[in-house]
Motif scaffolding. Structure first.
Motif, PDB file in Angstrom:
ATOM      1  N   TYR A 190       0.806  -1.220   0.000  1.00 12.50           N
ATOM      2  CA  TYR A 190       0.000   0.000   0.000  1.00 12.50           C
ATOM      3  C   TYR A 190       0.840   1.270   0.000  1.00 12.50           C
ATOM      4  O   TYR A 190       0.330   2.352  -0.247  1.00 12.50           O
ATOM      5  N   THR A 191       2.095   1.126   0.332  1.00 14.66           N
ATOM      6  CA  THR A 191       2.982   2.276   0.416  1.00 14.66           C
ATOM      7  C   THR A 191       4.368   1.880  -0.078  1.00 14.66           C
ATOM      8  O   THR A 191       4.711   0.705  -0.124  1.00 14.66           O
ATOM      9  N   SER A 192       5.160   2.868  -0.414  1.00 14.44           N
ATOM     10  CA  SER A 192       6.510   2.614  -0.907  1.00 14.44           C
ATOM     11  C   SER A 192       7.562   2.706   0.203  1.00 14.44           C
ATOM     12  O   SER A 192       8.740   2.568  -0.060  1.00 14.44           O
ATOM     13  N   SER A 193       7.140   2.915   1.424  1.00 14.60           N
ATOM     14  CA  SER A 193       8.071   3.183   2.525  1.00 14.60           C
ATOM     15  C   SER A 193       8.361   1.971   3.395  1.00 14.60           C
ATOM     16  O   SER A 193       7.629   0.991   3.396  1.00 14.60           O
ATOM     17  N   GLU A 194       9.453   2.125   4.173  1.00 16.02           N
ATOM     18  CA  GLU A 194       9.857   1.093   5.129  1.00 16.02           C
ATOM     19  C   GLU A 194       8.772   0.921   6.184  1.00 16.02           C
ATOM     20  O   GLU A 194       8.072   1.859   6.519  1.00 16.02           O
ATOM     21  N   PHE A 237       7.995   2.354  12.960  1.00 14.86           N
ATOM     22  CA  PHE A 237       7.839   3.746  13.375  1.00 14.86           C
ATOM     23  C   PHE A 237       8.739   4.691  12.580  1.00 14.86           C
ATOM     24  O   PHE A 237       8.286   5.725  12.082  1.00 14.86           O
ATOM     25  N   ALA A 238      10.008   4.349  12.432  1.00 17.26           N
ATOM     26  CA  ALA A 238      10.929   5.239  11.713  1.00 17.26           C
ATOM     27  C   ALA A 238      10.522   5.372  10.242  1.00 17.26           C
ATOM     28  O   ALA A 238      10.557   6.472   9.691  1.00 17.26           O
ATOM     29  N   GLY A 239      10.136   4.276   9.601  1.00 16.65           N
ATOM     30  CA  GLY A 239       9.697   4.331   8.207  1.00 16.65           C
ATOM     31  C   GLY A 239       8.432   5.158   8.046  1.00 16.65           C
ATOM     32  O   GLY A 239       8.288   5.926   7.098  1.00 16.65           O
ATOM     33  N   TRP A 240       7.510   5.006   8.993  1.00 16.28           N
ATOM     34  CA  TRP A 240       6.253   5.754   8.983  1.00 16.28           C
ATOM     35  C   TRP A 240       6.511   7.255   9.112  1.00 16.28           C
ATOM     36  O   TRP A 240       5.961   8.060   8.370  1.00 16.28           O
ATOM     37  N   VAL A 241       7.394   7.637  10.043  1.00 15.53           N
ATOM     38  CA  VAL A 241       7.718   9.056  10.241  1.00 15.53           C
ATOM     39  C   VAL A 241       8.463   9.607   9.023  1.00 15.53           C
ATOM     40  O   VAL A 241       8.173  10.714   8.563  1.00 15.53           O
ATOM     41  N   ARG A 242       9.415   8.851   8.480  1.00 13.71           N
ATOM     42  CA  ARG A 242      10.140   9.311   7.285  1.00 13.71           C
ATOM     43  C   ARG A 242       9.171   9.551   6.119  1.00 13.71           C
ATOM     44  O   ARG A 242       9.323  10.510   5.371  1.00 13.71           O
ATOM     45  N   HIS A 243       8.218   8.658   5.961  1.00 12.38           N
ATOM     46  CA  HIS A 243       7.215   8.788   4.896  1.00 12.38           C
ATOM     47  C   HIS A 243       6.445  10.103   5.055  1.00 12.38           C
ATOM     48  O   HIS A 243       6.299  10.866   4.113  1.00 12.38           O
ATOM     49  N   TRP A 244       5.991  10.375   6.272  1.00 13.69           N
ATOM     50  CA  TRP A 244       5.271  11.609   6.555  1.00 13.69           C
ATOM     51  C   TRP A 244       6.163  12.835   6.330  1.00 13.69           C
ATOM     52  O   TRP A 244       5.760  13.801   5.701  1.00 13.69           O
ATOM     53  N   ALA A 245       7.402  12.772   6.821  1.00  9.73           N
ATOM     54  CA  ALA A 245       8.319  13.906   6.705  1.00  9.73           C
ATOM     55  C   ALA A 245       8.651  14.221   5.247  1.00  9.73           C
ATOM     56  O   ALA A 245       8.925  15.371   4.908  1.00  9.73           O
ATOM     57  N   ALA A 246       8.591  13.199   4.388  1.00 13.50           N
ATOM     58  CA  ALA A 246       8.847  13.401   2.964  1.00 13.50           C
ATOM     59  C   ALA A 246       7.621  13.966   2.238  1.00 13.50           C
ATOM     60  O   ALA A 246       7.688  14.256   1.039  1.00 13.50           O
ATOM     61  N   GLY A 247       6.516  14.140   2.948  1.00 16.59           N
ATOM     62  CA  GLY A 247       5.316  14.717   2.360  1.00 16.59           C
ATOM     63  C   GLY A 247       4.563  13.774   1.430  1.00 16.59           C
ATOM     64  O   GLY A 247       3.777  14.219   0.596  1.00 16.59           O
ATOM     65  N   LYS A 248       4.766  12.485   1.595  1.00 11.28           N
ATOM     66  CA  LYS A 248       4.099  11.504   0.730  1.00 11.28           C
ATOM     67  C   LYS A 248       2.677  11.231   1.203  1.00 11.28           C
ATOM     68  O   LYS A 248       2.374  11.333   2.382  1.00 11.28           O
ATOM     69  N   GLU A 249       1.819  10.838   0.252  1.00  6.97           N
ATOM     70  CA  GLU A 249       0.488  10.347   0.599  1.00  6.97           C
ATOM     71  C   GLU A 249       0.675   9.039   1.367  1.00  6.97           C
ATOM     72  O   GLU A 249       1.574   8.265   1.063  1.00  6.97           O
ATOM     73  N   TRP A 250      -0.192   8.759   2.333  1.00  5.92           N
ATOM     74  CA  TRP A 250      -0.027   7.550   3.135  1.00  5.92           C
ATOM     75  C   TRP A 250      -0.015   6.293   2.280  1.00  5.92           C
ATOM     76  O   TRP A 250       0.793   5.408   2.480  1.00  5.92           O
TER      77      TRP A 250
END
Length: 189
Positions: free
Chosen positions: A162-166, A169-182
């Motif tokens: 569903y997402t391209s991120s790790e 918790f760290a992957g979730w925060v990095r995803h948000w910090a990068a301004g990506k859609e969830w």
């Protein structure tokens, strides 16, 4: 995803993402984290554990939409005091389940939904309208982030489609910090 040791690069990314430079003043401290863990019979997964102990216990900025709630808190729209939550009992899911669409393989789907809401996870915060983000602290998905809503639950992390991120918790925060859609990837279903 390492649930047992906080990587220095993850902690640095978390400090930067939340803009925390108060020398730990907004953190709980290790004594309070260990007391929480003893009370709930869990060990928090890393790097979240070190984050709340040394960096910050919540934040008014995201993630999620309405900010990161403190360790012992629930979002304002939770609906109850959380007294029925049991973090020591395992989070029951390992794959997505949209209970609005089907009852899944469960004899008593309502009991499993109750477990999803109340067992084995801390609530990180809300995107509003009962769309909450959970960090699993007990069970096979320990360390994973789950998006739990009134219609279903799904795991966060590229391995789930569903997402391209790790994951975690760290992957979730990095995803948000990068301004990506969830949910920035198309599911393989």
């Amino acid at each position: 995803m390492n649930n047992d040791h906080a990587a220095p690069e993850d902690l640095a990314a978390l400090r930067e993402a939340f803009g925390v430079d108060d020398g730990g003043a907004s953190a709980l401290g290790w004594e309070a984290v260990r007391a929480f863990e003893a009370e709930h019979k869990v060990v928090l997964p890393e790097p979240y554990r070190t984050f709340v102990a040394e960096i910050s216990d919540g934040s008014f900025q995201g993630p999620p939409e309405y900010g990161l709630v403190g360790l012992a808190e629930l979002p304002g729209d939770w609906g109850g005091d959380g007294a029925d939550r049991d973090l020591g009992k395992p989070f029951p899911l390992t794959e997505r389940w949209l209970w609005e669409e089907d009852e899944g393989p469960y004899e008593d789907p309502d009991a499993v939904i109750d477990q999803v809401l109340h067992h084995g996870s801390i609530v990180l915060g809300t995107d509003g309208c009962a769309m909450n983000w959970h960090l699993v602290v007990t069970g096979p998905h320990r360390g994973h982030i789950w998006h739990v809503t009134d219609v279903g639950a799904l795991p966060f992390g590229s391995e789930f489609g569903y997402t391209s991120s790790e994951p975690g918790f760290a992957g979730w925060v990095r995803h948000w910090a990068a301004g990506k859609e969830w949910f920035d990837a198309v599911s393989a279903e």
